[in-house]
Design a protein around this motif. Structure first.
Motif, PDB file in Angstrom:
ATOM      1  N   GLU A 104     -20.371  94.963  17.454  1.00  0.00           N
ATOM      2  CA  GLU A 104     -20.279  94.967  18.905  1.00  0.00           C
ATOM      3  C   GLU A 104     -20.201  96.401  19.467  1.00  0.00           C
ATOM      4  N   GLU A 117     -14.018  84.931  24.389  1.00  0.00           N
ATOM      5  CA  GLU A 117     -15.179  84.181  24.886  1.00  0.00           C
ATOM      6  C   GLU A 117     -14.748  82.999  25.747  1.00  0.00           C
ATOM      7  N   GLU A 170     -16.013  76.356  15.702  1.00  0.00           N
ATOM      8  CA  GLU A 170     -16.914  75.382  16.319  1.00  0.00           C
ATOM      9  C   GLU A 170     -17.379  74.455  15.213  1.00  0.00           C
ATOM     10  N   GLU A 179     -30.989  82.736  19.113  1.00  0.00           N
ATOM     11  CA  GLU A 179     -30.153  83.846  19.598  1.00  0.00           C
ATOM     12  C   GLU A 179     -29.655  84.718  18.441  1.00  0.00           C
ATOM     13  N   ARG A 223     -14.861  81.489  14.209  1.00  0.00           N
ATOM     14  CA  ARG A 223     -15.045  80.460  15.255  1.00  0.00           C
ATOM     15  C   ARG A 223     -14.953  79.077  14.653  1.00  0.00           C
ATOM     16  N   GLN A 226     -14.637  92.372  21.465  1.00  0.00           N
ATOM     17  CA  GLN A 226     -15.181  93.009  22.666  1.00  0.00           C
ATOM     18  C   GLN A 226     -14.126  93.556  23.620  1.00  0.00           C
TER      19      GLN A 226
HETATM   20  O1  4AD Z   1     -22.985  85.411  22.088  1.00  0.00           O
HETATM   21  P1  4AD Z   1     -21.642  85.673  21.477  1.00  0.00           P
HETATM   22  O2  4AD Z   1     -20.646  84.584  21.519  1.00  0.00           O
HETATM   23  O3  4AD Z   1     -21.107  86.985  22.200  1.00  0.00           O
HETATM   24  C1  4AD Z   1     -19.877  87.559  22.034  1.00  0.00           C
HETATM   25  O4  4AD Z   1     -19.076  87.255  21.209  1.00  0.00           O
HETATM   26  C2  4AD Z   1     -19.686  88.776  22.894  1.00  0.00           C
HETATM   27  N1  4AD Z   1     -18.246  89.054  22.927  1.00  0.00           N
HETATM   28  C3  4AD Z   1     -20.486  89.898  22.354  1.00  0.00           C
HETATM   29  C4  4AD Z   1     -20.365  91.152  23.195  1.00  0.00           C
HETATM   30  O5  4AD Z   1     -20.889  91.178  24.273  1.00  0.00           O
HETATM   31  N2  4AD Z   1     -19.684  92.164  22.700  1.00  0.00           N
HETATM   32  O6  4AD Z   1     -21.829  86.114  19.974  1.00  0.00           O
HETATM   33  C5  4AD Z   1     -22.632  87.213  19.639  1.00  0.00           C
HETATM   34  C6  4AD Z   1     -23.532  86.910  18.459  1.00  0.00           C
HETATM   35  C7  4AD Z   1     -24.485  85.772  18.698  1.00  0.00           C
HETATM   36  O7  4AD Z   1     -25.640  86.193  19.394  1.00  0.00           O
HETATM   37  C8  4AD Z   1     -24.822  85.359  17.272  1.00  0.00           C
HETATM   38  O8  4AD Z   1     -25.784  86.236  16.712  1.00  0.00           O
HETATM   39  C9  4AD Z   1     -23.510  85.601  16.558  1.00  0.00           C
HETATM   40  O9  4AD Z   1     -22.755  86.502  17.343  1.00  0.00           O
HETATM   41  N3  4AD Z   1     -22.738  84.362  16.396  1.00  0.00           N
HETATM   42  C10 4AD Z   1     -22.614  83.693  15.237  1.00  0.00           C
HETATM   43  N4  4AD Z   1     -23.124  83.927  14.018  1.00  0.00           N
HETATM   44  C11 4AD Z   1     -22.818  83.061  13.030  1.00  0.00           C
HETATM   45  N5  4AD Z   1     -22.009  81.993  13.187  1.00  0.00           N
HETATM   46  C12 4AD Z   1     -21.465  81.723  14.399  1.00  0.00           C
HETATM   47  N6  4AD Z   1     -20.648  80.667  14.539  1.00  0.00           N
HETATM   48  C13 4AD Z   1     -21.769  82.592  15.489  1.00  0.00           C
HETATM   49  N7  4AD Z   1     -21.407  82.624  16.794  1.00  0.00           N
HETATM   50  C14 4AD Z   1     -22.005  83.708  17.319  1.00  0.00           C
END
Ligand code: 4AD
Ligand code: MG
Length: 467
Positions: free
Chosen positions: A249, A169, A234, A390, A232, A211
């Protein structure tokens, strides 16, 4: 005690062969009664429903009876009987009781009605409550639904690595993995850390997404999905973020953004329908206990098409809301990353329906997304849900080698880390798309729970890795 093979309570409650001798095992939820008779509610986790045991006290040893307290584990032989008063069709008239495990009086789940906050502090015991029993049975069922959905559509379950040396990401929120001695770090002359002697001979981390490897698989198997733990770092202590969460994914060769959106919509609806079909006792409990609109909301999503809207249009709606006096904590303008409050305004107040927002500014999205003709936006899609914000993030991928290399360079993603990924664009590239669904976000929606810590057995969040 006579050896009789155990019947799970979920099966027992469906039987009507009254008079049969049965064995049940489980944990005491409550015990009440008189000097002559005890009514014991027993639960074994197979269902939210308890079975009532009726014990005529004169038939049992006094010392053993003292051990039948809330939380104790019992094995009981008895006669299956038709019940009048227990709220269930059947009960068990106890003939033999063995206390498998007594429970001392410091057991913290003595009475009902503990707060979810308190239960988080005893995550080792909270699965024994009705609420968490329900949540974790639903969690299991949703995992099965995920595999069913993709398997039926000819997708292959593909395992991507958990330890990785690339930041998919590009958001720099990775947990580092090392065997180096942190008290005695070897540095190079320029002051940077020397990873030469680290386990992998280079800097490695826990994955933020499968991904990139998933795309490699889609370029041969056609349609794949991953489903695994994702990490993550974060530092956002919100009710929707975990440091360790599970993500699904899918990645599909030849799909463009429209087909990707349809797949996402079909997928979520399939999972929700599955929950209503397979987990209605648990969902009904959560509906009655926490959220009277839960079932209504699930059915609403099933019966409505998701709104599809470009980011630019979404921002216009939000700006209009601001000029009409709607207050948001974070500023909104073209180019801004939408905050959860903006996403929820669109979904809950404006459209009153799930929304798929597309074509975001390239600056706020990852390097791999397909660039639009306008030079400003990329073919991203976020699925926004009521109460959640989201729930899915995805995109069509940039399949053009030069464009992808340039964007990676512009965004500071080192070619040496992703050369293998870039190779797919040189060796028979193809249009393709995919997305990521946060498993716990889906569970938030399906269970109606409001804190993501309450839909995963042992949550990992900043300053919290107990159990
Ligand atoms: O939008 P994100 O960051 O997308 C990806 O990771 C892409 N690589 C996905 C892809 O296209 N194959 O994360 C995808 C989803 C988010 O919409 C959210 O639902 C979840 O992962 N997500 C989390 N859920 C819980 N805790 C967190 N810290 C999250 N970060 C993302
Ligand atoms: Mg996202």
């Amino acid at each position: 005690m006579e050896k009789i093979s155990r019947t799970k309570i979920v099966d027992l409650l469906r039987r009507d062969d009254f008079g049969a001798m049965v064995n049940v095992k489980g944990w005491v939820r409550t015990r009440r009664g008189s000097k002559q008779v005890s009514f014991i509610a027993l639960n074994d986790g197979s269902t939210i429903n308890n079975v009532q045991l009726v014990a005529d006290l004169a038939n049992f040893d006094e010392e053993m009876l003292k051990l039948i307290t809330t939380g104790a584990c019992l094995s009981v032989n008895g006669l299956l009987a038709e019940s009048v008063g227990s709220g269930q069709k059947v009960e068990v008239l106890a003939r033999e009781i063995e206390v498998l495990g007594a429970c001392d009086n410091t057991y913290p789940l003595q009475k009902k009605g503990h707060s979810l906050e308190f239960l988080r502090e005893i995550a080792h015991l909270r699965p024994r409550t009705n609420t968490f029993g329900a949540v974790f049975r639903i969690r299991h069922n949703m995992a099965i639904a995920v595999h069913q959905f993709f398997h039926q559509r000819g997708f292959f379950y593909f395992h991507t690595p958990i330890i990785t040396a690339s930041d998919c990401e590009g958001a720099g929120q990775m947990f580092q993995v090392t065997t180096m001695n942190l008290y005695d770090l070897k540095k190079k002359e320029d002051g940077t850390i020397d990873y030469e002697n680290d386990f992998f001979g280079k800097q490695a981390s826990l994955t933020v997404s499968g991904q990139l490897e998933g795309e490699l698989a889609a370029m041969s198997l056609g349609s794949i999905y991953t489903f695994g733990p994702t990490f993550r770092a974060e530092n956002s202590n919100t009710p929707r973020h975990l440091a360790e969460f599970w993500m699904i994914e899918p990645e599909v060769a030849f799909n463009e953004i429209q087909e990707n959106m349809q797949l996402a919509e079909d997928f979520i609806k399939y999972c929700i329908q599955w929950a209503l079909d397979q987990c209605i006792d648990d969902i009904q409990f959560l509906n009655d206990m926490f959220d009277k609109e839960l079932i209504e909301r699930l059915k609403f999503v099933l019966s409505h098409n998701f709104i599809r809207l470009p980011y630019t249009e979404g921002v216009k709606i939000l700006e209009e809301a601001v000029s009409n006096g709607r207050k948001f904590e974070f500023p909104i303008f073209w180019g801004a990353d939408l905050a959860s409050e903006h996403e929820r305004y669109l979904v809950e107040e404006h459209f009153k329906c799930p929304v798929i927002l597309t074509d975001y500014p390239k600056e706020i999205k990852s390097f791999y997304m397909k660039q639009n003709e306008d030079g400003k936006t990329v073919r991203a899609m976020d699925v926004l849900f009521p109460k959640i914000g989201e729930i899915i993030g995805g995109s069509q991928r940039e399949e053009n080698y030069e464009k992808l290399c340039n964007r990676a360079k512009e965004m500071g993603v080192p070619e040496k880390d992703i050369w293998w990924y870039l190779d797919t664009r040189r060796f028979g590239t193809a249009p393709h798309s995919g997305f990521g669904l946060g498993f716990e976000r889906l569970l938030l929606f399906v269970t109606g729970m409001t804190n993501i810590r309450d839909v995963i057995p042992f949550p990992r969040t900043p300053h919290n890795a107990d159990f």
